[in-house]
Design a protein around this motif. Structure first.
Motif, PDB file in Angstrom:
ATOM      1  N   LEU A   1       9.507  19.493  -7.279  1.00  0.00           N
ATOM      2  CA  LEU A   1      10.229  18.328  -7.786  1.00  0.00           C
ATOM      3  C   LEU A   1      10.116  17.288  -6.776  1.00  0.00           C
ATOM      4  O   LEU A   1       9.651  17.421  -5.794  1.00  0.00           O
ATOM      5  N   PRO A   2      10.103  15.971  -7.203  1.00  0.00           N
ATOM      6  CA  PRO A   2      10.031  14.897  -6.623  1.00  0.00           C
ATOM      7  C   PRO A   2      10.996  14.794  -5.407  1.00  0.00           C
ATOM      8  O   PRO A   2      12.225  15.169  -5.552  1.00  0.00           O
ATOM      9  N   GLN A   3      10.737  14.164  -4.222  1.00  0.00           N
ATOM     10  CA  GLN A   3      11.617  14.485  -3.233  1.00  0.00           C
ATOM     11  C   GLN A   3      13.016  13.641  -3.343  1.00  0.00           C
ATOM     12  O   GLN A   3      14.093  13.885  -2.755  1.00  0.00           O
ATOM     13  N   SER A   4      12.792  12.377  -4.150  1.00  0.00           N
ATOM     14  CA  SER A   4      13.924  11.515  -4.629  1.00  0.00           C
ATOM     15  C   SER A   4      14.998  12.359  -5.347  1.00  0.00           C
ATOM     16  O   SER A   4      15.973  11.870  -5.371  1.00  0.00           O
ATOM     17  N   ALA A   5      14.581  13.393  -6.015  1.00  0.00           N
ATOM     18  CA  ALA A   5      15.437  14.226  -6.719  1.00  0.00           C
ATOM     19  C   ALA A   5      16.465  14.872  -5.979  1.00  0.00           C
ATOM     20  O   ALA A   5      17.917  15.438  -6.224  1.00  0.00           O
ATOM     21  N   LEU A   6      16.538  15.061  -4.538  1.00  0.00           N
ATOM     22  CA  LEU A   6      17.266  15.713  -3.622  1.00  0.00           C
ATOM     23  C   LEU A   6      18.714  14.870  -3.326  1.00  0.00           C
ATOM     24  O   LEU A   6      18.317  13.768  -3.129  1.00  0.00           O
ATOM     25  N   THR A   7      19.716  15.638  -3.201  1.00  0.00           N
ATOM     26  CA  THR A   7      20.905  14.742  -2.860  1.00  0.00           C
ATOM     27  C   THR A   7      21.711  15.846  -2.160  1.00  0.00           C
ATOM     28  O   THR A   7      21.553  16.827  -1.783  1.00  0.00           O
ATOM     29  N   LEU A   8      23.051  15.280  -1.814  1.00  0.00           N
ATOM     30  CA  LEU A   8      24.020  16.030  -1.079  1.00  0.00           C
ATOM     31  C   LEU A   8      25.427  16.142  -1.661  1.00  0.00           C
ATOM     32  O   LEU A   8      25.692  15.130  -2.396  1.00  0.00           O
ATOM     33  N   ASN A   9      26.031  17.099  -1.667  1.00  0.00           N
ATOM     34  CA  ASN A   9      27.377  17.254  -2.052  1.00  0.00           C
ATOM     35  C   ASN A   9      28.519  16.590  -1.259  1.00  0.00           C
ATOM     36  O   ASN A   9      27.866  16.238   0.078  1.00  0.00           O
ATOM     37  N   ASP A  10      29.626  16.828  -1.518  1.00  0.00           N
ATOM     38  CA  ASP A  10      30.570  16.221  -0.486  1.00  0.00           C
ATOM     39  C   ASP A  10      30.535  17.212   0.888  1.00  0.00           C
ATOM     40  O   ASP A  10      31.335  16.456   1.766  1.00  0.00           O
ATOM     41  N   HIS A  11      30.021  18.364   0.764  1.00  0.00           N
ATOM     42  CA  HIS A  11      30.290  19.355   1.996  1.00  0.00           C
ATOM     43  C   HIS A  11      28.991  18.947   2.648  1.00  0.00           C
ATOM     44  O   HIS A  11      28.623  19.832   3.921  1.00  0.00           O
ATOM     45  N   GLY A  12      27.967  18.119   2.422  1.00  0.00           N
ATOM     46  CA  GLY A  12      26.767  18.045   2.941  1.00  0.00           C
ATOM     47  C   GLY A  12      25.692  18.925   2.730  1.00  0.00           C
ATOM     48  O   GLY A  12      24.675  19.181   3.307  1.00  0.00           O
TER      49      GLY A  12
END
Length: 407
Positions: A334-345
């Protein structure tokens, strides 16, 4: 001239009056205007979000990737021995030059025996002499035992005659003294036999020592291999500990690397491995050893890979890049831009569910490449949001527009 200052004072007084005495009225008007704006925005948002928030997603299918363990290491000889003299003597054999191939048991250095053969002959003669004394000592013991038996018979006869009054006490005492003397003779004969046997053992030890000393005169190759150094030169004098030759066994050759503790559980005995030398040559082998104890300084574990080397092309000490095969892992690219964080990090991505809602899913980053990142932890097939994932949360309805991978 005084008109302008008076006008400024009137304007300032008016502004002070408005901000102080009409403040509540102004605040009420601002709040009403903000409420009207918010209501208008809500009405507009309800119309636009009726079919979900627009996002861009891709349909990804998991693939099996090679999760090999990559190390830096070097080649080592399977066996290496430094042959040294165990006794002193002058070399009487012609030298062999370094690089020569030697067979197991081949003579490398021969030392002058000098008087050692004479010493061995003398020790063997003493042994033969000691062994020849055995029959004589045994005969003496047998004779002493026979005398003891005779003395005991006479003693019994004298005791019976004395009981019937046919023998004097003097005779009885004499026979008992004869028994004691015969017993002493037996002990003496037995001691002589044991002394003779001890002499034999001492002579045998002398023969063995002389044989060992002569065997040390011939220094032979303990295994087949290559000479890493010239053998000792003809006529040179070797003392105990002096170098005769160095022998290497390079078939097979050993690839040695050090595995970090984070990767050690991924290496198995018998696993296939490849190596690439600094020269560009590629070699193959399998893992034959994995250390159970970490290096105290680097906290890494030694791993050895056995590589066949019948042509002796590989050398000791060559740098190599080692790749040890490990079990494949199912992952998504997947493209690296698809990564994200939830409220717990937690690191993850947001997926489009079958109900067209967003859902956060944690992932494990396996590898970063120029084409994207390999991620584990997702289902076999997943619709991953790659644009707009930061503007939605779990359960929010979305209107995905799907994009082909690579666009």
């Amino acid at each position: 001239m005084r008109f302008f200052p008076i006008l400024v004072a009137v304007l300032v007084s008016a502004l002070i009056y408005v901000f102080i005495f009409q403040r509540d009225a102004l605040t009420t008007q601002d709040e009403q205007a903000a409420q009207d704006t918010a209501d208008a925005g809500t009405a507009s948002g309800d119309d636009s979000n009726a079919d979900g928030i627009g996002v861009v997603a891709i349909r990804s299918v998991a693939r099996t990737i090679d999760s090999a363990v990559v190390l830096r290491g070097q080649t080592e000889a399977d066996r290496q021995v430094v042959l040294r003299a165990e006794t002193s003597g002058q070399v009487i054999s012609d030298p062999l030059r370094k690089g020569a191939f030697v067979e197991k048991g081949q003579l490398l250095c021969r030392l002058d025996p000098a008087a050692r053969e004479a010493t061995l002959a003398e020790a063997r003669a003493r042994l033969q002499e000691a062994r020849s004394r055995i029959p004589e000592a045994q005969a003496r013991l047998d004779e002493a035992i026979a005398r003891l038996e005779e003395a005991r018979i006479n003693d019994n006869a004298a005791a019976r005659l004395s009981e019937g009054g046919f023998a004097s006490e003097t005779r009885v005492a004499a026979t008992k003294a004869a028994v004691s003397a015969a017993m002493a003779g037996v002990e003496t004969a037995r001691s002589g036999l044991e002394s003779t046997q001890s002499g034999i053992q001492s002579a045998e030890a002398a023969v063995a020592a002389a044989d060992t000393e002569i065997a040390r005169l011939s220094i032979k190759a303990p295994f087949a291999g290559l000479l890493e150094s010239d053998t000792a030169e003809l006529g040179s004098l070797l003392q105990p500990g002096d170098l005769c030759a160095t022998v290497l066994q390079l078939d097979p050759v050993i690839l040695v690397g050090f595995v970090p503790e984070t990767e050690v559980n991924r290496v198995d005995l018998g696993a296939p491995a490849n190596g690439r030398l600094a020269t560009g040559d590629k070699i193959q082998g399998e893992v034959t050893f994995l250390s159970r104890a970490a290096d105290p300084e680097t906290r890494t574990f030694r791993v050895e890979i056995e590589v066949p080397n019948p042509d002796l092309i590989l050398r000791d000490g060559q740098t190599a890049e080692i790749v040890i095969a490990a079990d494949g892992t199912s992952a998504h690219l997947l493209p690296q831009s698809a990564l994200t964080l939830n409220d717990h990090g937690d690191l993850g991505v947001r997926l489009v569910t079958e109900e067209l809602t967003a859902k956060f899913t944690p992932v494990t980053l396996l590898r970063d490449t120029i084409n994207g990142v390999w991620l584990a932890g997702l289902p076999e097939r997943a619709d991953v949001i790659i644009i707009g994932q930061e503007f939605v949360s779990d359960g929010v309805r979305v209107a995905p527009a799907y994009q082909e991978i690579g666009q």
